[in-house]
Design an enzyme around this catalytic site. Structure first.
Site, short mmCIF file in Angstrom:
data_model
loop_
_atom_site.label_atom_id
_atom_site.label_comp_id
_atom_site.label_asym_id
_atom_site.label_seq_id
_atom_site.Cartn_x
_atom_site.Cartn_y
_atom_site.Cartn_z
CG HIS A 31 20.25 -53.48 -8.46
ND1 HIS A 31 19.41 -52.70 -8.64
CD2 HIS A 31 19.95 -54.80 -8.53
CE1 HIS A 31 18.23 -53.29 -9.14
NE2 HIS A 31 18.73 -54.50 -9.03
CG ASP A 37 20.48 -49.19 -10.65
OD1 ASP A 37 20.99 -50.14 -9.89
OD2 ASP A 37 20.04 -49.55 -11.90
CG ASP A 42 14.56 -55.53 -9.42
OD1 ASP A 42 15.86 -55.85 -9.12
OD2 ASP A 42 14.47 -55.52 -10.59
CD GLU A 93 20.84 -55.50 -12.56
OE1 GLU A 93 20.67 -56.78 -12.92
OE2 GLU A 93 19.69 -54.91 -12.32
CD GLU A 94 16.73 -52.97 -12.63
OE1 GLU A 94 16.87 -53.68 -13.85
OE2 GLU A 94 16.14 -53.56 -11.68
CG HIS A 100 12.12 -54.78 -14.49
ND1 HIS A 100 12.98 -55.11 -15.60
CD2 HIS A 100 12.73 -54.92 -13.51
CE1 HIS A 100 14.34 -55.38 -15.25
NE2 HIS A 100 14.31 -55.27 -13.85
#
Length: 451
Positions: A90, A92, A124, A155-156, A420
């Site tokens: 992904h 994003d 990520d 996705e996030e 994150h």
């Protein structure tokens, strides 16, 4: 020089270019959350198309996803009888607010003294993008398999891709899905994730009063909504910290053990603070449910005044165990919350999302090929591990191709990546090893299909 040594040398040779491309991608703040500027997300989508075009993939393009950001897609036919492999990542990323207290500028990649590359999305999941890019460069043309590429743009956040995939199954059918959006416990230790906890979420709203009232004049008899909310949330765990909700599933982990030192390092638990729950550490983070209060709508300490609150809303996330039914698990959580009514307060519960759990079939030829590839690339035994994270698209891909294998791996090591969170980073050596492993995997899978 044998073929493996030659492959490793080729991967080492391409790494300067791979790192340069990774750093270019990290500089794009592709945050797809509502309220953020959409322009960088669209810029990132276009950059990913250019990335795979540079890898020699014909026909790579953006597909419109209804109500969401576009996905990057390609479909390259392979030799007759060759398996179909879909590469997923992904583009994003999570936000990087000032409150996280980064030690460097989040969207300006920097290599620090430990050799790791720091920046939001470095691990990520822009590391997954460059792993795929380099794998394709290593395989060259013509490709040995039928190849598909799918790169998601949200996705996030709350993704719209699952419905799109399920409504267009012919675009996404495959024999093996390679999800480069996870990683091993520690750098240099090959890990293949064989189970994902799912993620279900809801909101709970508690009402006790028609409007705010003075806490001095009315406190002591009139119930405060926040106090009622605290009592409700306290019912979600027992004294050990285990999630205790009727109808919510739990089991014991049978794969490799979670390394406690890795877990302590990655989780940032303060000295002296105890773990939650009972059972092995692996059970608690991979095979048992866990509820987290993600946020509450209520005054901050700076805004607090002497009033009783009439209404409070909390958002809850519950990680559910592999093999469980996501819809049933969410309903069990919501039913439990509805049943908690301290002082006969009004309780309203609303569904937010269902992300289903997942477990692999370890006997699938693609899983066997993946384990062989990892062991060769790392020169070490493979650890079959779980993950408390969820990747909602996995359930949709399994609906499209029920007999396909799902490979979950990547460069996001548990110990140090801090995805994150502040100071997210990736180890370049881990990217290099995964390039070798992924190239070997496709070669092994093609060879097995030809036997």
């Amino acid at each position: 020089m044998n073929d493996l040594d030659g492959l490793k040398d080729a991967a080492a040779a391409i790494m300067p270019e791979v790192i340069d491309r990774l750093e270019q991608l990290v500089r794009i703040p592709s945050i797809a959350f509502p309220g953020f500027d959409p322009a960088p997300v669209h810029e990132m989508g276009a950059a990913v198309v250019s990335l795979f075009d540079a890898a020699g993939i014909p026909g790579v393009r953006l597909l419109d996803v209804p109500d969401g950001y576009p996905c990057v897609y390609a479909d390259v036919p392979g030799p007759d009888g060759a398996p179909t492999v879909l590469l997923y990542a992904h583009y994003d990323v999570q936000p990087a607010p000032e409150s996280q207290n980064w030690s460097s500028t989040p969207f300006e990649p920097i290599t620090k003294d430990d050799g790791r590359i720091y920046g939001r999305g470095a691990a990520d999941d822009k590391s997954g993008l460059v792993i795929h890019y380099a794998t394709l460069k290593m395989l060259g043309t013509p490709l040995p398999c039928h190849l598909k590429i799918l790169v998601e743009g949200e996705e996030e956040t709350i993704s719209h891709l699952e419905d799109f995939v399920e409504n267009h199954p012919d675009l996404f059918e495959a024999d093996a899905y390679v999800i480069a959006d996870i990683g091993p416990q520690r750098v240099g230790r090959p890990g293949l994730t064989t189970a994902l906890r799912g993620d279900v979420a809801c909101t709970v709203t508690v009402r006790t009063l028609a409007n705010p009232v003075h806490s001095g004049m009315f406190g002591g008899a009139a119930p405060d909504a926040l106090t009622a909310m605290i009592r409700i949330l306290d019912t979600l765990h027992d004294d050990n910290g285990d999630t205790t909700i009727p109808g919510v599933d739990s089991y014991s982990w049978e794969g490799a053990a979670m390394d406690e030192e890795v877990y302590r390092e990655g989780s940032a638990i303060l000295p002296g603070v105890e773990f939650l729950g009972t059972g092995s550490l692996s059970d608690r983070i991979w095979a048992k449910p866990s509820v987290t209060v993600l946020g509450m709508d209520l005054p901050s300490t700076a805004e607090a005044s002497n009033v009783l609150l009439p209404e409070v809303t909390a958002k809850l996330s519950m990680r559910i165990v592999p093999g469980s039914d996501g819809d049933a698990q969410l309903e069990a959580l919501m039913a439990h919350l509805r049943a908690q009514r301290p002082w006969n307060c009004v309780v309203e519960v609303e569904k937010v999302k269902v992300g289903h759990a997942f477990a692999v079939d370890a006997t699938h030829p693609a899983i066997v090929a993946a384990e062989k590839a990892l062991e060769e690339a790392y020169g070490a035994p493979v650890e079959n591990i779980g993950s408390g994270a969820s990747i909602p698209l996995v359930a949709s891909l399994k609906k499209v191709s029920p007999d396909a294998a799902i490979l979950l791996w990547g460069a996001e090591d548990t110990a140090q990546s801090r995805i994150h969170a502040s100071d997210e980073s990736v180890d370049p050596g881990e990217i290099e090893r995964m390039i070798v492993a992924q190239t070997l995997f496709i070669r092994h899978l093609v060879a097995a299909a030809g036997d």
